[in-house]
Design an enzyme around this catalytic site. Structure first.
Site, PDB file in Angstrom:
ATOM      1  N   SER A 135       0.856  -1.189   0.000  1.00 50.64           N
ATOM      2  CA  SER A 135       0.000   0.000   0.000  1.00 50.64           C
ATOM      3  C   SER A 135       0.883   1.226   0.000  1.00 50.64           C
ATOM      4  O   SER A 135       2.110   1.135   0.150  1.00 50.64           O
ATOM      5  CB  SER A 135      -0.922   0.023   1.229  1.00 50.64           C
ATOM      6  OG  SER A 135      -0.271   0.552   2.361  1.00 50.64           O
ATOM      7  N   TYR A 148       0.894  -0.962  11.341  1.00 53.00           N
ATOM      8  CA  TYR A 148       0.563  -1.271   9.945  1.00 53.00           C
ATOM      9  C   TYR A 148       1.774  -1.008   9.058  1.00 53.00           C
ATOM     10  O   TYR A 148       2.129  -1.835   8.207  1.00 53.00           O
ATOM     11  CB  TYR A 148      -0.622  -0.417   9.514  1.00 53.00           C
ATOM     12  CG  TYR A 148      -1.074  -0.635   8.085  1.00 53.00           C
ATOM     13  CD1 TYR A 148      -1.663  -1.835   7.693  1.00 53.00           C
ATOM     14  CD2 TYR A 148      -0.928   0.368   7.131  1.00 53.00           C
ATOM     15  CE1 TYR A 148      -2.082  -2.029   6.389  1.00 53.00           C
ATOM     16  CE2 TYR A 148      -1.356   0.188   5.827  1.00 53.00           C
ATOM     17  CZ  TYR A 148      -1.934  -1.016   5.459  1.00 53.00           C
ATOM     18  OH  TYR A 148      -2.361  -1.204   4.156  1.00 53.00           O
TER      19      TYR A 148
END
Length: 283
Positions: A135, A148
């Site tokens: 991402s 994350y």
């Protein structure tokens, strides 16, 4: 070109869209989900071309068993898509130890073990392609996303090294960098840790509010992103990274320019810490 694909996490988001697209265009898909009933509609519509297995990426031994079974049943798998993941958000001090372990076990260790399980088969068949869904958060870090980011930055380093290790076998690796997209990620794929009141004054709280505010629309079109992912398999050699979304492009460009500027400012210092071999030779 028709291919056989292996995709983790097709119950929603990019995985679901990719499976639908590939199946509707005649490809074979081996896919995993934690709950098989979540894809009953796909089973009913594409039972002849959809191979399914339940899988929790926190179970390392189950990953290898599932990958081996898919190859045994299908004979050859051309593309492995490491997609299943979720986001844990909140300040590093706020999230619990259990949440940290689950985030790392799923996003990082699960993705690593999936690739490790697939590589022997790809070497034996003489090649293949691996798409690792990362991402924008694998390149750019923001307050409130430390855990994350730890998993996404970690898997990107792993895949960069693996890409160099396996190119000689005809295996190509691509790290996919989607920006914010209109999937169910914020609603279902993102969770927050417990809150410590002191962090109400921290910029990390902005992420909590963003997850909770369903009125904020993401710029990315997930269908277009999935099309780009699928199309990337036709590129040879495989692109190491695939940037998707205007936010990904702008934030990555800004981050890289900033880091390069910071590095250039340290050029003299960096070089000054080498051994002075000329001085040594003169002694």
């Amino acid at each position: 070109m028709m291919r056989t694909w292996f995709i983790t996490g097709i119950s929603r988001g990019f995985g679901r869209l990719m499976a639908e697209k590939l199946l509707s265009t005649g490809n074979l898909v081996a896919a995993t989900v934690r709950n098989l009933h979540a894809v009953d509609d796909l089973k009913a519509q594409f039972s002849d071309r959809l191979w399914l297995a339940p899988l929790d990426l926190t179970d390392g031994s189950a990953i290898r068993t599932t990958v081996n079974a898919a190859w045994q049943d299908l004979g050859r798998i051309d593309v492995v898509v490491s997609n299943a993941a979720y986001g844990l958000f909140g300040a590093a001090e706020e999230v619990t130890d259990a949440q940290i372990h689950h985030q790392i076990d799923t996003n990082l260790l699960g993705s690593i073990q999936l690739v490790r399980a697939a590589l022997p088969h790809m070497r034996a068949q003489g090649g293949g392609r691996i798409l690792q869904i990362s991402s924008l958060g694998g390149q750019v870090a923001i307050a409130g996303g430390s855990l994350y980011h730890a998993t996404k930055w970690g898997i990107e380093g792993f895949m960069e090294a693996v890409a160099q290790e396996v190119a000689v076998f005809g295996i190509g690796c691509t790290i996919v960098e989607p920006g914010s997209a209109r999937t169910s990620f914020r609603g279902q794929g993102a969770i927050s840790g417990p809150r410590i009141q002191a962090y109400d004054a921290s910029p990390s709280r902005k992420v909590n509010r963003l997850i909770e505010d369903g009125s904020v629309l993401s710029p990315g079109d997930p269908a277009k992103m999935v099309d780009a992912m699928i199309d990337s398999v036709e590129q040879n050699p495989a692109p190491l990274r695939l940037a998707l979304g205007s936010d990904t492009y702008s934030h990555m460009a800004q981050m890289l320019a900033t880091r390069l500027g910071q590095l250039e400012a340290q050029r003299e210092l960096a070089c000054s810490t080498d051994w002075n071999d000329k001085a040594i030779q003169l002694r």
